[in-house]
Design an enzyme around this catalytic site. Structure first.
Site, short mmCIF file in Angstrom:
data_model
loop_
_atom_site.label_atom_id
_atom_site.label_comp_id
_atom_site.label_asym_id
_atom_site.label_seq_id
_atom_site.Cartn_x
_atom_site.Cartn_y
_atom_site.Cartn_z
CE LYS A 121 -1.48 -8.41 -1.25
NZ LYS A 121 -1.70 -6.98 -1.51
CD GLU A 129 -3.13 0.86 2.93
OE1 GLU A 129 -4.13 0.35 2.41
OE2 GLU A 129 -2.10 0.23 3.20
CD GLU A 159 1.46 -7.02 -3.59
OE1 GLU A 159 1.36 -6.64 -2.40
OE2 GLU A 159 2.55 -7.29 -4.14
CD GLU A 178 7.62 -5.45 0.15
OE1 GLU A 178 6.48 -5.08 0.50
OE2 GLU A 178 7.84 -6.11 -0.88
CE LYS A 230 6.31 -2.82 2.79
NZ LYS A 230 5.23 -3.79 2.50
#
Length: 453
Positions: free
Chosen positions: A208, A257, A301, A436, A440
């Site tokens: 990743k 987050e 992921e 994506e 965001k």
């Protein structure tokens, strides 16, 4: 705030500074039910602003009584050392301890871009005046550092003068600046970077890597960070808010987050990876969310991030617990997979040890970590600065809270820089990843009211 009462606290700290021949921090806190942190930040557009949930805490700090700046790979250890020494004999008048707030660069090895020059490798400020709001109400702290050569009378007088400035706002009516020019890597070129990452994953070098985008807006005038924060606050949903000023630059955002929080030795965090758009109706939104919870690529992921956080903390904690299945974290324009994780710090360990162990998580770097960071340095093409790095606070009792600075913008005079990224894994499609990042970017673009004519 009474000058005579402050003087008593400062004189006590000064006596300890003389005795030990080193700086000593003093803090005096009082209830402040009529002061509003967001209104004060909106008026001043300086200092620091913070608004987190679970638990709820809002902070506004103005003025800098003391700062720590540190560079290189041991920057957090140096911050921890200086803060611990400063707080060793803290003089605390009232229920609130000294509190430090700041952040750090994503990658200390990356050359610093000119627009990030005001933001050091690691930089933490002790606000002269700090207003906090939590479950126990609103409290105003006066924080000061006394050196052996300090004059407590002079510092008490200067602190009261600074207090009076809290009520002299510099705010004027907001005018939204027009965009003169928007600079961004074309979609095809950024998607080619994703294709390069997928080749590295296919060859087995990576499992990743997170690739980000940088959008630069040239503006006809400066953006009003206070008005932007008001709009972010009104639509914050499950996001945490932050604004950190350095000179005439401001780094601010609404991030989903939390990197790591500590309360009385108990650490909490969550793995956040795997994303899908929000849908216009509740029925469609539920369908998208259910699909996300069952998507093999997104679950893979996400599980990589869970495993890495658990492994990173394992050497410094006990009682480590992670939920067996992810849940949905729904934000204004995007929903994520999230897995709660908790643990207890081992004796002699600190919150900053945990930050050092976790940053960068696979949610912002990749796996294997060192290989992913090397790929980012070679291919991403810009300096992330403090984007995707830890920002947060810590107090003299070892408590603190650090966020991952996502969905964020760097505001400088007549410029604005936006950042967004996504995780590339086996099965990623370049055009989907670009979309994506567009989703965001939308939350900050809307709050900033950026319009390009």
């Amino acid at each position: 705030m009474n000058e005579a009462a402050l003087l008593n606290v400062f004189e006590a700290a000064h006596q300890l500074a003389l005795k030990y021949q080193r700086p000593v921090v003093a803090v005096s806190s009082r209830p402040a039910p009529t002061l509003d942190p967001l209104m004060l930040y909106e008026a001043h557009r300086q200092g620091v602003f913070w608004c987190s949930h679970s638990p709820d805490l809002t902070l506004f700090g103005l003025g800098c009584a003391w700062q720590i700046e540190a560079a290189g790979s041991q920057r957090l250890a140096e911050v921890n050392r200086q803060w611990s020494m400063l707080c060793a004999d803290a003089v605390i008048d009232g229920p609130r301890p000294p509190l430090l707030l700041g952040g750090m660069r994503f990658d200390a090895r990356q050359p610093c871009a000119p627009h990030w020059a005001a933001f050091a490798d690691a930089s933490f400020h002790l606000a002269r005046w700090l207003l906090s709001e939590d479950g126990d109400g609103r409290w105003l702290r006066c924080q000061c550092v006394l050196e052996p050569g300090s004059d407590p009378v002079e510092l008490a007088h200067a602190s009261v003068s600074a207090y009076q400035q809290l009520f002299v706002p510099s705010h004027s009516a907001e005018s939204v600046p027009q965009v003169i020019e928007r600079n961004a890597l074309p979609a095809s070129q950024w998607q080619a970077k994703v294709a390069n990452a997928l080749q590295a994953i296919d060859s087995g070098d990576l499992s990743k890597v997170v690739l980000a985008r940088h959008i630069e807006y040239q503006l006809e005038a400066s953006i009003d960070s206070g008005a932007v924060m008001r709009r972010l606050h009104e639509r914050r949903n499950q996001s945490h808010l932050f604004a950190l000023h350095r000179g005439d630059s401001c780094f601010m955002g609404a991030t989903p987050e939390r990197l790591l929080s500590c309360q009385e030795g108990r650490l909490t965090t969550h793995a956040l990876a795997g994303s899908a758009r929000r849908a216009p109706t509740p029925e469609e939104d539920q369908k998208v969310g259910t699909g996300l919870l069952a998507d093999p690529k997104e679950l893979h992921e996400h599980q990589l991030v869970v495993q890495t956080i658990v492994q990173g903390l394992s050497g410094i904690v006990s009682e480590l617990q992670a939920a067996t299945r992810p849940e949905l974290l729904r934000l204004a324009t995007v929903q994520h997979l999230s897995t709660p994780i908790s643990a207890r710090l081992e004796e002699g360990r600190s919150l900053l040890d945990g930050i050092q162990a976790l940053h960068p998580t696979p949610a912002v770097g990749g796996l294997p970590g060192a290989t992913a960071m090397s790929f980012i340095r070679r291919h991403e093409g810009f300096d992330r600065g403090w984007y995707a790095a830890p920002v947060g606070w810590l107090d003299s009792r070892g408590n603190g809270d650090f966020l991952v600075a996502l969905r964020s913008a760097l505001i400088t005079p007549e410029h604005c820089h936006l950042f967004a990224g996504c995780g590339i894994v086996d099965g990623s499609r370049p055009e989907d990843e670009y979309e994506e990042t567009q989703i965001k970017l939308a939350s900050m673009e809307n709050a900033l009211r950026l319009s390009f004519n």
